[in-house]
Design a protein around this motif. Structure first.
Motif, short mmCIF file in Angstrom:
data_model
loop_
_atom_site.label_atom_id
_atom_site.label_comp_id
_atom_site.label_asym_id
_atom_site.label_seq_id
_atom_site.Cartn_x
_atom_site.Cartn_y
_atom_site.Cartn_z
N ILE A 123 0.84 -1.20 0.00
CA ILE A 123 0.00 0.00 0.00
C ILE A 123 0.88 1.25 0.00
CG2 ILE A 123 -1.67 1.35 1.34
CD1 ILE A 123 -2.91 -0.97 -0.21
N ASP A 124 2.00 1.19 0.69
CA ASP A 124 2.95 2.31 0.66
C ASP A 124 3.46 2.52 -0.76
OD1 ASP A 124 4.58 4.34 1.86
OD2 ASP A 124 6.28 2.97 1.68
N GLU A 125 3.82 1.44 -1.45
CA GLU A 125 4.29 1.55 -2.83
C GLU A 125 3.20 2.06 -3.77
OE1 GLU A 125 5.89 -2.23 -4.03
OE2 GLU A 125 7.50 -2.13 -2.55
N LEU A 126 1.95 1.72 -3.49
CA LEU A 126 0.84 2.20 -4.31
C LEU A 126 0.45 3.64 -3.98
CD1 LEU A 126 -1.39 -1.02 -4.24
CD2 LEU A 126 -0.28 -0.02 -6.26
N GLY A 127 1.04 4.20 -2.93
CA GLY A 127 0.74 5.58 -2.55
C GLY A 127 -0.57 5.71 -1.81
N GLU A 170 -17.60 7.48 12.49
CA GLU A 170 -18.27 6.37 13.17
C GLU A 170 -17.71 5.02 12.78
OE1 GLU A 170 -20.06 7.02 9.27
OE2 GLU A 170 -19.69 8.40 10.91
N SER A 171 -17.03 4.94 11.63
CA SER A 171 -16.48 3.65 11.22
C SER A 171 -15.00 3.73 10.89
CB SER A 171 -17.25 3.13 10.00
OG SER A 171 -17.05 3.98 8.90
N ARG A 172 -14.36 4.83 11.17
CA ARG A 172 -12.98 5.03 10.75
C ARG A 172 -12.05 3.98 11.33
NH1 ARG A 172 -11.09 10.69 10.01
NH2 ARG A 172 -12.54 10.32 8.36
N GLY A 173 -12.12 3.75 12.61
CA GLY A 173 -11.27 2.73 13.21
C GLY A 173 -9.82 3.15 13.21
N HIS A 174 -8.97 2.19 13.01
CA HIS A 174 -7.54 2.43 13.06
C HIS A 174 -6.99 2.55 11.66
CE1 HIS A 174 -7.31 1.78 17.35
NE2 HIS A 174 -8.22 0.83 17.15
N ASP A 175 -6.36 3.68 11.39
CA ASP A 175 -5.73 3.92 10.11
C ASP A 175 -4.25 3.59 10.29
OD1 ASP A 175 -4.68 4.84 7.76
OD2 ASP A 175 -5.40 6.90 8.00
N VAL A 186 -7.12 2.27 0.56
CA VAL A 186 -7.43 3.27 -0.46
C VAL A 186 -6.12 3.62 -1.15
CG1 VAL A 186 -8.29 5.61 -0.86
CG2 VAL A 186 -9.29 4.23 0.95
N PHE A 187 -6.14 3.65 -2.48
CA PHE A 187 -4.95 4.04 -3.21
C PHE A 187 -5.37 4.58 -4.57
CE2 PHE A 187 -5.64 -0.51 -3.62
CZ PHE A 187 -5.66 -0.70 -5.00
N ARG A 202 -3.30 4.32 1.70
CA ARG A 202 -3.46 4.14 3.16
C ARG A 202 -4.31 2.91 3.38
NH1 ARG A 202 -5.58 9.76 5.40
NH2 ARG A 202 -7.15 8.27 6.00
N TRP A 203 -4.23 2.38 4.60
CA TRP A 203 -5.05 1.22 4.92
C TRP A 203 -5.27 1.17 6.41
CZ3 TRP A 203 -3.49 -3.40 7.49
CH2 TRP A 203 -2.15 -3.41 7.92
N GLY A 204 -6.20 0.33 6.83
CA GLY A 204 -6.47 0.20 8.25
C GLY A 204 -7.65 -0.73 8.48
N PHE A 205 -8.23 -0.62 9.67
CA PHE A 205 -9.36 -1.44 10.08
C PHE A 205 -10.43 -0.53 10.70
CE2 PHE A 205 -7.81 -5.72 9.56
CZ PHE A 205 -6.44 -5.55 9.53
N THR A 206 -11.67 -0.98 10.66
CA THR A 206 -12.71 -0.26 11.38
C THR A 206 -12.47 -0.45 12.88
OG1 THR A 206 -14.15 -2.20 11.16
CG2 THR A 206 -14.45 -0.42 9.55
N VAL A 207 -13.14 0.35 13.68
CA VAL A 207 -12.95 0.32 15.13
C VAL A 207 -13.15 -1.07 15.70
CG1 VAL A 207 -13.83 1.23 17.32
CG2 VAL A 207 -13.65 2.73 15.35
#
Length: 193
Positions: free
Chosen positions: A141-145, A180-185, A160-161, A147-152
């Motif tokens: 994901i870093d190479e694709l430019g 409300e659903s962001r969680g951990h990025d 997302v890239f 971000r990623w994560g999990f919901t709370v």
């Protein structure tokens, strides 16, 4: 008689009576916003289904989003790792798999329907046979430019890239879930420094 079938095609504009085709230039087509069809599927929580999700995602990225082959190959590995984690660590009967295209960005979600603690990427020893999945996701994901994560609740892994090689960070906000659903990025390595 053939029944009428609804369609999204625009009707042809009426031609003026008696107009000669050679004397007038064709009218420009109306501008329509192009939005690729999203993918929203569920599959049985079985490791054999991961390859199906990978193929669906790869085909969608190549053929619908027109993403370059090298980027598609990286995204396919991300899809495989996130789906494998959902199959191996999830407890539900099925796994949800969603693909969206929003403003030049791709958003992938994998839902294992199993709330849990949010996992973190770890570095494992060379002798270990597994445990590198999230570290690999983070790197790709870093190479694709992106971000990623999990919901709370830890049930949905998302990333997302940009479809193209480079995109400004501000454009990601339209694809990131609401508070409300962001969680951990988990972001990417370059953004966590």
């Amino acid at each position: 008689m053939v029944p009428a079938v609804p369609t999204t095609a625009l009707p042809a504009p009426p031609s003026p009576a008696g107009a000669r085709a050679a004397s007038t230039a064709p009218a420009p087509a109306p501008a329509l916003a192009w939005h690729p069809s999203p993918v929203d599927v569920a599959f049985v929580r079985d490791v054999s289904r991961v390859e199906h999700a990978r193929r669906i995602g790869g085909a969608w990225l190549r053929n619908v989003c027109r993403m370059r082959v090298a980027r598609v190959e990286s995204a396919e590995v991300v899809i495989s790792e996130l789906c494998t984690n959902a199959v191996v660590h999830g407890h539900g009967d099925s796994v949800g798999f969603r693909l969206r295209h929003v403003g030049g960005q791709v958003r992938i979600e994998v839902n294992d329907h199993s709330p849990s603690a949010v996992p973190e990427p770890v570095h494992v020893g060379w002798e270990m046979e597994s445990g590198r999945g999230l570290w690999l996701v983070d790197t790709l994901i870093d190479e694709l430019g992106g971000r990623w994560g999990f919901t709370v609740d830890g049930a949905v892994a998302w990333c997302v890239f940009p479809i193209a090689q480079i995109a400004p960070l501000a454009s990601y906000e339209s694809c990131v879930p609401g508070p409300e659903s962001r969680g951990h990025d988990l972001g990417s390595k370059s953004r966590r420094r």
